[in-house]
Scaffold this active site. Structure first.
Site, PDB file in Angstrom:
ATOM      1  N   LEU A 104       0.876  -1.177   0.000  1.00  0.00           N
ATOM      2  CA  LEU A 104       0.000   0.000   0.000  1.00  0.00           C
ATOM      3  C   LEU A 104       0.910   1.222   0.000  1.00  0.00           C
ATOM      4  O   LEU A 104       1.954   1.222   0.672  1.00  0.00           O
ATOM      5  CB  LEU A 104      -0.897   0.017   1.242  1.00  0.00           C
ATOM      6  CG  LEU A 104      -1.995  -1.050   1.322  1.00  0.00           C
ATOM      7  CD1 LEU A 104      -2.751  -0.943   2.646  1.00  0.00           C
ATOM      8  CD2 LEU A 104      -2.976  -0.929   0.157  1.00  0.00           C
ATOM      9  N   ASP A 105       0.507   2.272  -0.721  1.00  0.00           N
ATOM     10  CA  ASP A 105       1.319   3.500  -0.770  1.00  0.00           C
ATOM     11  C   ASP A 105       1.466   4.101   0.624  1.00  0.00           C
ATOM     12  O   ASP A 105       0.631   3.880   1.498  1.00  0.00           O
ATOM     13  CB  ASP A 105       0.632   4.576  -1.619  1.00  0.00           C
ATOM     14  CG  ASP A 105       0.363   4.125  -3.035  1.00  0.00           C
ATOM     15  OD1 ASP A 105       1.112   3.282  -3.535  1.00  0.00           O
ATOM     16  OD2 ASP A 105      -0.611   4.640  -3.612  1.00  0.00           O
ATOM     17  N   LEU A 106       2.474   4.955   0.747  1.00  0.00           N
ATOM     18  CA  LEU A 106       2.717   5.668   2.013  1.00  0.00           C
ATOM     19  C   LEU A 106       1.442   6.346   2.521  1.00  0.00           C
ATOM     20  O   LEU A 106       1.123   6.288   3.705  1.00  0.00           O
ATOM     21  CB  LEU A 106       3.817   6.720   1.764  1.00  0.00           C
ATOM     22  CG  LEU A 106       4.234   7.582   2.934  1.00  0.00           C
ATOM     23  CD1 LEU A 106       4.955   6.752   3.982  1.00  0.00           C
ATOM     24  CD2 LEU A 106       5.135   8.732   2.466  1.00  0.00           C
ATOM     25  N   THR A 108      -1.673   5.647   1.634  1.00  0.00           N
ATOM     26  CA  THR A 108      -2.869   4.793   1.623  1.00  0.00           C
ATOM     27  C   THR A 108      -2.974   4.083   2.967  1.00  0.00           C
ATOM     28  O   THR A 108      -1.964   3.673   3.536  1.00  0.00           O
ATOM     29  CB  THR A 108      -2.782   3.733   0.498  1.00  0.00           C
ATOM     30  OG1 THR A 108      -2.661   4.400  -0.758  1.00  0.00           O
ATOM     31  CG2 THR A 108      -4.015   2.844   0.459  1.00  0.00           C
ATOM     32  N   ARG A 192      -5.131   5.429  -7.684  1.00  0.00           N
ATOM     33  CA  ARG A 192      -4.746   6.845  -7.846  1.00  0.00           C
ATOM     34  C   ARG A 192      -4.556   7.190  -9.317  1.00  0.00           C
ATOM     35  O   ARG A 192      -5.017   8.231  -9.796  1.00  0.00           O
ATOM     36  CB  ARG A 192      -3.448   7.134  -7.088  1.00  0.00           C
ATOM     37  CG  ARG A 192      -3.611   7.066  -5.587  1.00  0.00           C
ATOM     38  CD  ARG A 192      -2.277   7.283  -4.868  1.00  0.00           C
ATOM     39  NE  ARG A 192      -2.373   6.839  -3.495  1.00  0.00           N
ATOM     40  CZ  ARG A 192      -2.886   7.571  -2.504  1.00  0.00           C
ATOM     41  NH1 ARG A 192      -3.314   8.785  -2.724  1.00  0.00           N
ATOM     42  NH2 ARG A 192      -2.969   7.069  -1.285  1.00  0.00           N
TER      43      ARG A 192
END
Ligand code: URA
Length: 241
Positions: A104-106, A108, A192
């Site tokens: 998961l992104d930073l 998210t 995104r």
């Protein structure tokens, strides 16, 4: 038993790819019998003790799979060269060397599996698995019905058109819309990038379901161990034996 390159032994335990393991070796995180090794060194999987960050690798650990509700601001990795908080910091009473399944992104938040079960990690990474993941995204503006249809049917990104997805408008406020995405693909920054491609920047993103697993009681930063039944159910998803 013959000696093998250490990155191969690490990969065989399901802890990381060989390339990732090579990076760990280059970063000085890997030791054999207590001595930090260099890239190219070999070890005997039965006789030598290989450690990463001081923790032994190998099949002797009990298999543990954890479901974490990742907060915003944590990097999905085990250690960060820039010293930012990492997801493993949150697993305060897990001594086994679990690693994230996917990413998961930073910025998210939401559900992230972490495991030391190499079989499970490999199965979930198998293209045949197509694990369903559900996200809630807050985007700026009011999303038109035509845009929702396009998000569902496929959006052209630089790495190709996205696969069909389920997308629905959950609610709108004066300034924002909340969309729910159900995806089977897991491309980098997919939600995104899909929204941005249609002119709707994402300002919040949360993974609210991973296959049949949901947030339940887990608050951001909290985690729980999966039951043996849940692990077996995950392993059965791809129809592989
Ligand atoms: N899609 C994204 O854009 N980011 C994530 O972290 C997960 C899915």
């Amino acid at each position: 038993m013959t000696k093998e390159r250490v990155q191969k032994l690490i990969a065989a335990c399901g802890l990381a790819s060989r390339r990732e393991a090579e990076r760990w070796i280059e970063a000085g995180r890997v030791a054999v019998n207590g001595a930090v090794i260099s890239l190219g060194d070999k070890a005997d999987p039965l006789l030598d003790q290989v450690t990463v960050d001081g923790k032994p690798i190998g099949r002797s650990e009990t298999e543990v799979t954890v479901l974490l509700n990742k907060p915003v601001g944590y990097v999905t990795t085990m250690s960060d060269p820039e010293g930012r908080p990492v997801v493993s910091d949150l697993l305060t009473d897990v001594s086994e060397r679990v690693v994230p399944v996917g990413r998961l992104d930073l910025t998210t938040e939401g559900l992230l599996l972490m495991t030391n079960d190499g079989d499970l990690a490999q199965r979930l990474a198998h293209p045949r698995y197509h694990v369903e993941k559900r996200y809630l995204a807050r985007v700026r503006g009011t999303v038109e019905a035509a845009a929702i249809k396009q998000l569902a049917e496929g959006v052209k990104l630089e790495d190709g058109v996205t696969a069909p997805a389920r997308v629905r408008l959950v609610r709108t406020t004066r300034t924002h819309s909340w969309l729910e995405f159900t995806l089977h693909e897991g491309r980098n920054r997919q939600v995104r990038r899909m929204c941005e491609a249609l002119g709707y920047p994402v300002s919040r993103l949360k993974r609210i379901a991973y296959a049949f697993l949901q947030e339940g009681e887990l608050k951001p930063g909290q985690y729980r161990r999966l039951t043996a039944q849940e692990v077996a159910r995950l392993k059965g998803l791809g129809g592989l034996k």
